[in-house]
Design a protein around this motif. Structure first.
Motif, short mmCIF file in Angstrom:
data_model
loop_
_atom_site.label_atom_id
_atom_site.label_comp_id
_atom_site.label_asym_id
_atom_site.label_seq_id
_atom_site.Cartn_x
_atom_site.Cartn_y
_atom_site.Cartn_z
N HIS A 391 0.48 6.86 -1.28
CA HIS A 391 1.27 7.12 -0.08
C HIS A 391 2.37 8.12 -0.42
O HIS A 391 3.07 7.93 -1.42
CB HIS A 391 1.89 5.83 0.44
CG HIS A 391 2.74 6.02 1.69
ND1 HIS A 391 2.20 6.25 2.93
CD2 HIS A 391 4.08 6.02 1.85
CE1 HIS A 391 3.18 6.39 3.80
NE2 HIS A 391 4.33 6.25 3.17
N ILE A 392 2.51 9.17 0.38
CA ILE A 392 3.47 10.25 0.10
C ILE A 392 4.56 10.21 1.16
O ILE A 392 4.27 10.32 2.36
CB ILE A 392 2.79 11.62 0.09
CG1 ILE A 392 1.65 11.64 -0.94
CG2 ILE A 392 3.80 12.72 -0.22
CD1 ILE A 392 0.82 12.89 -0.89
N GLN A 393 5.81 10.03 0.72
CA GLN A 393 6.96 10.07 1.63
C GLN A 393 7.61 11.44 1.54
O GLN A 393 8.09 11.85 0.48
CB GLN A 393 7.99 8.99 1.22
CG GLN A 393 9.27 9.02 2.06
CD GLN A 393 9.02 8.64 3.50
OE1 GLN A 393 8.39 7.62 3.78
NE2 GLN A 393 9.48 9.46 4.44
N LEU A 394 7.60 12.20 2.64
CA LEU A 394 8.22 13.51 2.71
C LEU A 394 9.57 13.42 3.40
O LEU A 394 9.94 12.35 3.92
CB LEU A 394 7.29 14.49 3.44
CG LEU A 394 5.86 14.60 2.88
CD1 LEU A 394 4.99 15.41 3.80
CD2 LEU A 394 5.89 15.20 1.50
N ASN A 395 10.28 14.51 3.45
CA ASN A 395 11.56 14.53 4.15
C ASN A 395 11.37 14.26 5.64
O ASN A 395 12.14 13.55 6.27
CB ASN A 395 12.25 15.88 3.95
CG ASN A 395 13.66 15.89 4.50
OD1 ASN A 395 14.36 14.87 4.45
ND2 ASN A 395 14.11 17.00 5.03
N HIS A 396 10.30 14.82 6.20
CA HIS A 396 9.95 14.56 7.60
C HIS A 396 8.50 14.09 7.64
O HIS A 396 7.56 14.89 7.51
CB HIS A 396 10.10 15.83 8.44
CG HIS A 396 11.53 16.33 8.52
ND1 HIS A 396 12.52 15.67 9.20
CD2 HIS A 396 12.12 17.40 7.95
CE1 HIS A 396 13.65 16.33 9.09
NE2 HIS A 396 13.44 17.39 8.32
N GLY A 397 8.32 12.80 7.74
CA GLY A 397 6.98 12.28 7.89
C GLY A 397 6.42 11.69 6.62
O GLY A 397 7.04 11.72 5.56
N GLN A 398 5.21 11.16 6.74
CA GLN A 398 4.53 10.51 5.64
C GLN A 398 3.07 10.96 5.63
O GLN A 398 2.56 11.47 6.62
CB GLN A 398 4.60 8.98 5.77
CG GLN A 398 6.04 8.44 5.88
CD GLN A 398 6.06 6.95 6.15
OE1 GLN A 398 5.00 6.33 6.27
NE2 GLN A 398 7.23 6.37 6.25
#
Length: 409
Positions: A391-398
């Protein structure tokens, strides 16, 4: 040239007959008198550390070898034990083991091969820079008492960077740390260190530099004894503190730096010493203010209680006293509001500093947080297998993804 008195053999029937023991003793005395102590270099083989504490080994080169003995009273002063295949330089004198009639080298002291040349080069450069005045305190830059950001030049994978970051986080977590990765050992290390110093000065991101690495031999630390590194430290406009090796290690970089620390951890402690004292002082003032406020509130409440007990006047007097009490309460509230405002301003300032270290701030610069299906953070490829779901957590969104390839580097 060996000088000795020849044995008279002009008359064989009158010639003296020697025993083997006597001949061996005479040869031993002749060798010891004819050869003063000298240095020899070679590779160690057949090393034995006997139960008596004596060392026995051979020194060899491409064409020959010689037996050597280093007695306990000599080797006990050594802080390291040589190994087979290791090249050394030994101070010795020639002797003879009479029982077997074999000559040997009696070793007085040893050092790793090349250490003598390195020591000589160290002293020559030290003398040169000393004459130029590069060691003078008057030339050195003063350390900022309260650095706004700290730069660290060292290997990004060594123990030194870990010790520095742990110390800085413990003592001043609000100060940002900028790492300028560099080689700190080997032939390419001096140029890498110089480039890191120049990069830090060009970017102007920090107002103090820590130049550090862990301990090691004189060869391991030699990059910090190179002239180009010393001159780069002198030319740096950013104050530099060195923390190289252990407390007993001293390099040319230590002499020319603006401040020397005994270890990498010591460098991190020195650069934050004033900040730590300031935090302690602020905490003391905060505690004193809380005590003053508590005393003031108690005194006012006691006064209110006292006034309430004296309320025996008519309605108008009672009303006037209530108004007076209300004024006291307003003053107290205003005083407390003012104090709260000051605390909030202080907290906002600390929060602003903490925001710089927030994970969201890191994500906004293009980084991401990767976790496995159990929610554990992945920071090492060893934690993954092919076809694992992440699972990748980005600054805006996943986003979710599957692992299709793994690489160690």
């Amino acid at each position: 040239m060996i000088n000795s008195t020849p044995i008279n053999t002009t008359k064989p029937n009158e010639a003296r007959v020697f025993s083997v023991k006597e001949i061996n003793r005479l040869v031993r005395e002749l060798l010891e008198q004819s050869f003063p102590s000298f240095w020899i270099s070679g590779e160690i083989s057949n090393f034995i550390s006997a139960s008596s504490g004596h060392w026995y080994f051979s020194l060899k080169d491409d064409e020959a070898q010689v037996r050597c003995t280093m007695f306990k009273n000599k080797n006990m002063a050594m802080d390291w034990t040589p190994k087979n295949g290791e090249k050394i330089e030994a101070k010795c004198f020639i002797g003879l083991y009479e029982a077997r009639g074999e000559y040997q080298l009696n070793i007085e002291s040893i050092r790793r091969a090349g250490a003598g040349l390195l020591s000589e080069a160290f002293n020559q450069l030290k003398e040169k820079l000393l004459k130029e005045g590069l060691f003078e305190d008057s030339r050195k830059k003063s350390m900022p008492q309260f650095p706004q950001s700290i730069g660290v030049i060292t290997s990004p994978t060594g123990a030194a960077i870990e010790d520095i970051l742990i110390t800085l986080k413990r003592r001043s977590p609000h100060i940002p740390v900028i790492i300028y990765p560099s080689l700190v050992q080997g032939k390419e290390a001096p140029l890498a260190i110089v480039k890191a110093i120049e990069t830090a000065n060009l970017r102007k991101e920090c107002d103090v530099l820590i130049l550090a690495r862990g301990g090691g031999s004189i060869e391991d630390l030699w990059a910090f004894n190179e002239e180009i590194v010393a001159r780069a430290i002198v030319a740096s406009k950013i104050p530099t503190i060195t923390g190289v090796g252990h407390e007993t290690d001293t390099t040319i970089a230590d002499f020319v730096s603006d401040l020397r620390a005994p270890t990498p951890t010591g460098a991190a402690e020195l650069v934050t010493s004033h900040t730590v004292e300031l935090i302690k002082t602020i905490q003391i003032y905060k505690n004193q203010l809380n005590k003053v406020m508590a005393v003031l509130i108690r005194e006012v409440m006691q006064k209110i209680d006292y006034l309430e007990k004296r309320l025996v006047s008519p309605h108008q007097q009672i009303q006037r006293q209530k108004e007076q009490i209300h004024q006291y309460i307003q003053r107290i509230n205003q005083s407390m509001r003012n104090a709260v405002i000051q605390y909030r301003l202080h907290i906002d300032k600390l929060k602003l500093n903490l925001d710089h270290l927030s994970p969201h701030a890191v994500l906004s610069r293009g980084y991401s947080i990767i976790t496995n299906v159990d929610g554990q953070i992945i920071n090492n490829v060893a934690q993954l297998k092919l076809d694992d779901k992440i699972h990748i957590q980005l600054n805006h969104g996943q986003a979710d993804a599957n692992i299709s390839d793994l690489k160690d580097q």
